[in-house]
Motif scaffolding. Structure first.
Motif, PDB file in Angstrom:
ATOM      1  N   ASP A 105      56.024  50.500  29.915  1.00  0.00           N
ATOM      2  CA  ASP A 105      56.963  49.392  30.154  1.00  0.00           C
ATOM      3  C   ASP A 105      56.206  48.214  30.780  1.00  0.00           C
ATOM      4  OD1 ASP A 105      59.022  47.682  31.032  1.00  0.00           O
ATOM      5  OD2 ASP A 105      60.387  49.375  31.340  1.00  0.00           O
ATOM      6  N   GLU A 106      56.275  47.054  30.129  1.00  0.00           N
ATOM      7  CA  GLU A 106      55.585  45.872  30.648  1.00  0.00           C
ATOM      8  C   GLU A 106      56.069  45.469  32.033  1.00  0.00           C
ATOM      9  OE1 GLU A 106      56.386  43.018  27.569  1.00  0.00           O
ATOM     10  OE2 GLU A 106      54.518  43.482  26.521  1.00  0.00           O
ATOM     11  N   ARG A 107      57.274  45.873  32.361  1.00  0.00           N
ATOM     12  CA  ARG A 107      57.794  45.520  33.682  1.00  0.00           C
ATOM     13  C   ARG A 107      56.967  46.143  34.801  1.00  0.00           C
ATOM     14  NH1 ARG A 107      63.722  47.362  33.887  1.00  0.00           N
ATOM     15  NH2 ARG A 107      62.742  49.169  32.902  1.00  0.00           N
ATOM     16  N   VAL A 108      56.291  47.234  34.512  1.00  0.00           N
ATOM     17  CA  VAL A 108      55.425  47.859  35.519  1.00  0.00           C
ATOM     18  C   VAL A 108      54.310  46.888  35.898  1.00  0.00           C
ATOM     19  CG1 VAL A 108      53.763  49.722  35.906  1.00  0.00           C
ATOM     20  CG2 VAL A 108      55.963  50.216  34.819  1.00  0.00           C
ATOM     21  N   ALA A 109      53.692  46.271  34.890  1.00  0.00           N
ATOM     22  CA  ALA A 109      52.616  45.316  35.156  1.00  0.00           C
ATOM     23  C   ALA A 109      53.148  44.090  35.901  1.00  0.00           C
ATOM     24  CB  ALA A 109      51.965  44.891  33.851  1.00  0.00           C
ATOM     25  N   ILE A 110      54.315  43.609  35.491  1.00  0.00           N
ATOM     26  CA  ILE A 110      54.879  42.413  36.131  1.00  0.00           C
ATOM     27  C   ILE A 110      55.231  42.714  37.583  1.00  0.00           C
ATOM     28  CG2 ILE A 110      56.812  40.788  36.088  1.00  0.00           C
ATOM     29  CD1 ILE A 110      56.826  41.181  33.009  1.00  0.00           C
ATOM     30  N   ALA A 111      55.809  43.885  37.826  1.00  0.00           N
ATOM     31  CA  ALA A 111      56.148  44.264  39.195  1.00  0.00           C
ATOM     32  C   ALA A 111      54.890  44.360  40.056  1.00  0.00           C
ATOM     33  CB  ALA A 111      56.896  45.597  39.207  1.00  0.00           C
ATOM     34  N   ALA A 112      53.810  44.863  39.470  1.00  0.00           N
ATOM     35  CA  ALA A 112      52.555  44.945  40.218  1.00  0.00           C
ATOM     36  C   ALA A 112      52.031  43.563  40.563  1.00  0.00           C
ATOM     37  CB  ALA A 112      51.518  45.724  39.413  1.00  0.00           C
ATOM     38  N   VAL A 113      52.150  42.624  39.627  1.00  0.00           N
ATOM     39  CA  VAL A 113      51.730  41.244  39.895  1.00  0.00           C
ATOM     40  C   VAL A 113      52.561  40.656  41.026  1.00  0.00           C
ATOM     41  CG1 VAL A 113      51.611  38.911  38.923  1.00  0.00           C
ATOM     42  CG2 VAL A 113      50.867  40.865  37.565  1.00  0.00           C
ATOM     43  N   LEU A 114      53.842  41.001  41.053  1.00  0.00           N
ATOM     44  CA  LEU A 114      54.746  40.466  42.073  1.00  0.00           C
ATOM     45  C   LEU A 114      54.706  41.263  43.375  1.00  0.00           C
ATOM     46  CD1 LEU A 114      57.855  39.747  39.788  1.00  0.00           C
ATOM     47  CD2 LEU A 114      56.301  38.060  40.790  1.00  0.00           C
ATOM     48  N   ASP A 115      53.849  42.296  43.438  1.00  0.00           N
ATOM     49  CA  ASP A 115      53.729  43.139  44.637  1.00  0.00           C
ATOM     50  C   ASP A 115      55.037  43.853  44.969  1.00  0.00           C
ATOM     51  OD1 ASP A 115      51.032  42.799  45.193  1.00  0.00           O
ATOM     52  OD2 ASP A 115      51.378  40.952  46.314  1.00  0.00           O
ATOM     53  N   LEU A 116      55.751  44.297  43.932  1.00  0.00           N
ATOM     54  CA  LEU A 116      56.989  45.044  44.129  1.00  0.00           C
ATOM     55  C   LEU A 116      56.712  46.545  44.015  1.00  0.00           C
ATOM     56  CD1 LEU A 116      59.405  42.889  41.942  1.00  0.00           C
ATOM     57  CD2 LEU A 116      59.135  42.837  44.423  1.00  0.00           C
TER      58      LEU A 116
END
Length: 494
Positions: free
Chosen positions: A68-79
């Motif tokens: 899921d690409e959201r995993v990468a985005i969440a990591a970028v956002l420090d979530l």
């Protein structure tokens, strides 16, 4: 099925933009690569109306598969993230540090491509372009309908106002357009010359926003009056740049932007690119023969304007006559060598503002026709304008500029201002800060080869390389014939 790359372009209908490919060797990334992603908010389907960036910021914790690409985005956002199954973006047990390392490795495995030329690009340039596309798409989402757009420029307007989920709808009648906008709870995009006070009042009454779309400052390879579609426009949500009576997005940009060194360096390079290529609003044009220079006299250019143009009516302070402007310039510059430049739309017979040469030569030393504006600006010392864009083009070339009206570039400490300047414009700007606001931050551009939204440097390079063409070239001969006919009819009427 191979998953799509994390960084990819929106599905523009006019051209499939390729920005990445598999790399033969790892691509060195800047140390702040993930910070660039966070700032630009690009990656995954960032252009979607249901883009994951905003949704993730509103959530407290993400639980998802490693595919899921959201995993990468969440990591970028420090979530905080819990990965359920392994995939390219993570595996069970990965903490944020591991997830960010995985994404960095993925980004380094790509080769970055300039979608306009196919040449190699850089990670930073790619992120900047994706960020530009995201900002324009997000701004377009507020627009529900467009009205007052001439048929010959609608293909370009569709591209300027495109969003992935829909095509912009054009409605001819203003009342109908307002009804559509109200039903959709969105704004109405209009061409300013087609806006009546009644339309503005009705929009205000129903609380519908008006977005004004107007030609940009490096516009095309020919005159708008010859039905040459624009390769650049401005999309203004506050007002419009040529009307000093009300704020505009350009005025806001110039008054509030914290101009960085990187941005002003870019503006300086763009300005030099334009000057070296001899480009003005209507592309690069050849020089006409010039009168011999008298070294003892100051050489002053006075560009005429269309006398009923909206910029003249809004920003001229009551002065509309080209002949009166010329008379005032002679009074201010009694010893100068004055060149009068008729407006090309007027000379073509399409618009109002003609001054007989015999009348112009009462105040001017020469009437300059033929060739482009840029070659004239290269050899004059000063320019006197009412509201003409020529004044801004002269500033870029280092000439002294006197404004008899209130153009958008007046009031920022770079011009001699004889017209009334709004109190809103009390900030002093450097030339390259002005150029950054006027040519980089405010307008939008289309690449004439791919049709993709592009940075200004791409359009300027296409024009300089003669790669910018007129989609409606077949219309120009008909318009020239019409202009000659109208000129003869006006002469007969006199």
């Amino acid at each position: 099925m191979t998953p799509p790359p994390f960084l990819r372009a929106p599905a523009f209908p006019q051209h499939r933009a390729q920005i990445t490919a598999a790399a033969d060797a790892p691509t060195p990334l800047p140390a702040d690569a993930l910070d660039q992603l966070r700032h630009a908010r690009v990656g995954g389907e960032f252009w979607s109306e249901a883009a994951p960036w905003s949704a993730l910021e509103c959530s407290g914790h993400l639980t998802a598969a490693g595919t899921d690409e959201r995993v990468a985005i969440a990591a970028v956002l420090d979530l905080p993230v819990t990965v359920l199954t392994p995939g390219p973006y993570g595996k069970p047990g990965d903490d944020l540090h591991a997830l960010r390392a995985r994404l960095t490795s993925l980004l380094a495995s790509a080769r970055y491509i300039d979608p306009f030329t196919g040449a190699d690009s850089s990670f930073t340039a790619t992120i900047a372009l994706l960020g530009q596309w995201r900002r324009e798409i997000e701004a377009n989402r507020t627009i529900a309908v467009a009205s007052g757009m001439a048929w010959w420029k609608r293909d370009e307007i569709r591209r300027f106002l495109w969003v992935p989920e829909r095509d912009v709808r054009f409605v001819r009648k203003a009342a109908r357009a307002l009804a559509v906008a109200r039903k959709a709870n969105g704004a109405l995009a209009v061409w300013p010359s087609r806006v009546s006070p009644a339309l503005l009042a009705a929009a205000h009454a129903q609380e519908t926003g008006i977005v004004r779309v107007e030609d940009g400052f490096v516009r095309s390879v020919g005159l708008g009056s010859n039905l040459v579609p624009p390769a650049s426009v401005v999309v203004d949500t506050r007002g419009i740049h040529f009307d000093p009576a009300t704020p505009s997005d350009l005025e806001h940009i110039l008054a509030t932007t914290a101009f960085t060194t990187a941005l002003t360096d870019r503006a300086q390079a763009l300005r030099q690119m334009i000057v070296i290529a001899g480009i003005s609003k209507y592309a690069a044009q050849t020089a006409a023969p010039l009168p011999p220079r008298d070294p003892k006299r100051k050489r002053v250019l006075v560009p005429a304007q269309v006398e009923d143009d909206m910029s003249v009516l809004a920003g001229g302070g009551g002065l509309t006559s080209n002949l009166e402007l010329l008379r005032r310039v002679r009074a201010l510059e009694p010893d100068a060598e004055i060149w009068f430049r008729p407006h090309p739309d007027v000379d073509a017979g399409h618009r109002k503002g003609a001054v007989p040469d015999t009348e112009a030569l009462r105040y001017a030393d020469a009437v300059m026709r033929g060739g482009g504006m840029a070659p004239l600006l290269d050899v004059v010392d000063a320019v006197h304008v009412l509201t003409s864009l020529t004044g801004f083009e002269a500033l870029m070339r280092g000439a002294e500029v006197t404004c008899h009206g209130t153009p958008f570039y007046a009031g920022w400490g770079l011009t001699r201002d004889l017209g009334a300047v709004p109190e809103r414009r009390r900030r002093c700007l450097s030339l390259d800060e002005l150029v950054a606001g006027v040519l980089i931050l405010y307008p939008r551009y289309l690449d004439p080869v791919t049709g993709l939204p592009c940075p200004p440097e791409v359009l300027v390079a296409r024009i300089a390389a003669s790669q910018a063409t007129n989609r409606l070239g077949w219309v120009a001969p008909l318009r020239r014939w019409q202009g000659r006919l109208m000129t003869r009819l006006r002469a007969f009427a006199r």
